[in-house]
Write an enzyme that holds these catalytic residues in place. Structure first.
Site, mmCIF file in Angstrom:
data_model
loop_
_atom_site.group_PDB
_atom_site.id
_atom_site.type_symbol
_atom_site.label_atom_id
_atom_site.label_comp_id
_atom_site.label_asym_id
_atom_site.label_seq_id
_atom_site.Cartn_x
_atom_site.Cartn_y
_atom_site.Cartn_z
ATOM 1 N N ASN A 73 0.832 -1.199 0.000
ATOM 2 C CA ASN A 73 0.000 0.000 0.000
ATOM 3 C C ASN A 73 0.867 1.249 0.000
ATOM 4 O O ASN A 73 1.907 1.282 0.659
ATOM 5 C CB ASN A 73 -0.901 0.030 1.233
ATOM 6 C CG ASN A 73 -2.010 -0.980 1.158
ATOM 7 O OD1 ASN A 73 -1.756 -2.184 1.161
ATOM 8 N ND2 ASN A 73 -3.222 -0.521 1.082
ATOM 9 N N GLU A 99 -0.778 -0.528 -4.169
ATOM 10 C CA GLU A 99 -2.198 -0.310 -3.928
ATOM 11 C C GLU A 99 -2.408 1.105 -3.422
ATOM 12 O O GLU A 99 -1.748 1.535 -2.479
ATOM 13 C CB GLU A 99 -2.725 -1.319 -2.913
ATOM 14 C CG GLU A 99 -2.611 -2.746 -3.383
ATOM 15 C CD GLU A 99 -3.167 -3.756 -2.395
ATOM 16 O OE1 GLU A 99 -3.731 -3.348 -1.352
ATOM 17 O OE2 GLU A 99 -3.055 -4.956 -2.671
ATOM 18 N N ASP A 128 -7.431 0.450 -4.548
ATOM 19 C CA ASP A 128 -7.844 -0.303 -3.375
ATOM 20 C C ASP A 128 -9.132 0.280 -2.803
ATOM 21 O O ASP A 128 -9.426 1.460 -2.987
ATOM 22 C CB ASP A 128 -6.727 -0.237 -2.323
ATOM 23 C CG ASP A 128 -6.841 -1.291 -1.253
ATOM 24 O OD1 ASP A 128 -7.652 -2.221 -1.403
ATOM 25 O OD2 ASP A 128 -6.112 -1.187 -0.252
ATOM 26 N N GLU A 160 -11.949 -8.458 -2.059
ATOM 27 C CA GLU A 160 -11.429 -8.523 -0.693
ATOM 28 C C GLU A 160 -12.512 -9.054 0.246
ATOM 29 O O GLU A 160 -13.697 -8.832 0.009
ATOM 30 C CB GLU A 160 -11.018 -7.132 -0.210
ATOM 31 C CG GLU A 160 -9.931 -6.474 -1.029
ATOM 32 C CD GLU A 160 -9.623 -5.077 -0.543
ATOM 33 O OE1 GLU A 160 -8.456 -4.847 -0.173
ATOM 34 O OE2 GLU A 160 -10.520 -4.224 -0.539
#
Length: 190
Positions: A42, A74, A104, A161
């Site tokens: 991330n 992400e 994301d 997710e």
């Protein structure tokens, strides 16, 4: 969670670069062991404001001996869409150097299609708030299936997710989702 505190204090870059370095080294070791995988990290909105970010990341990853095509960064939908002026140059440079970009938490922010298409994302991660239990919820199912179809039409990989049940896993497979992650597949590993 401590990342927001690190962002507020201006100390997020230390964590970000340590995570990139360790992830790149681990990925390279997996490759050496015959496991061809891609590592995702991330990126913070605060880090994206640094004009030297892309160059620093490229240098660090190359120093570990990893091909940039083996890393995905992400970026939260909110970060990517709210500060497009500040982040777009870094994101474009990362992409041009072979890194993949993932949007994301898709569906939790306020993006529009024009903003989504400005950045060369390679995957769209559908947030767990829509995925968990979607197989039994008509409204959530419509949202998830629409996002998978949109990703496909934009030539993006779809990633779901929060997959926690066999039913959700099967429904994602039926909907054509490319990748799933969540407790049903594996618990977080550290």
């Amino acid at each position: 969670p401590f990342p927001p505190q690190l962002e507020q204090s201006g100390n997020i870059d230390g964590l970000t670069f340590e995570m990139i370095r360790q992830s790149a080294m681990a990925c390279r070791k997996f490759h050496e062991a015959g496991r061809d995988l891609v590592m995702a990290v991330n990126l913070s909105l605060v880090s994206l404001d640094d004009p030297s970010l892309a160059d620093r990341i490229l240098q660090m990853v190359k120093e570990t001996g990893l091909d940039p095509r083996s890393m995905v960064f992400e970026i939260s939908e909110t970060a990517a869409m709210n500060n497009i002026v500040y982040s777009s140059e870094n994101l474009a440079r990362l992409c041009m150097n072979g890194f993949a970009l993932s949007i994301d938490d898709y569906g939790t922010g306020y993006s529009n299609m024009q903003q989504l298409m400005r950045i060369a994302f390679s995957e769209l991660k559908i947030d767990q708030t829509f995925v968990t239990g979607f197989s039994d919820n008509r409204s959530l199912r419509i949202v998830v299936e629409s996002n998978i179809e949109m990703a496909r039409r934009l030539s993006l990989k779809s990633v779901a997710e929060g997959v926690e049940t066999q039913e959700d896993w099967d429904a994602l497979k039926d909907a054509g989702c490319d990748v799933a992650q969540g407790y049903f597949i594996a618990r977080p590993m550290g």
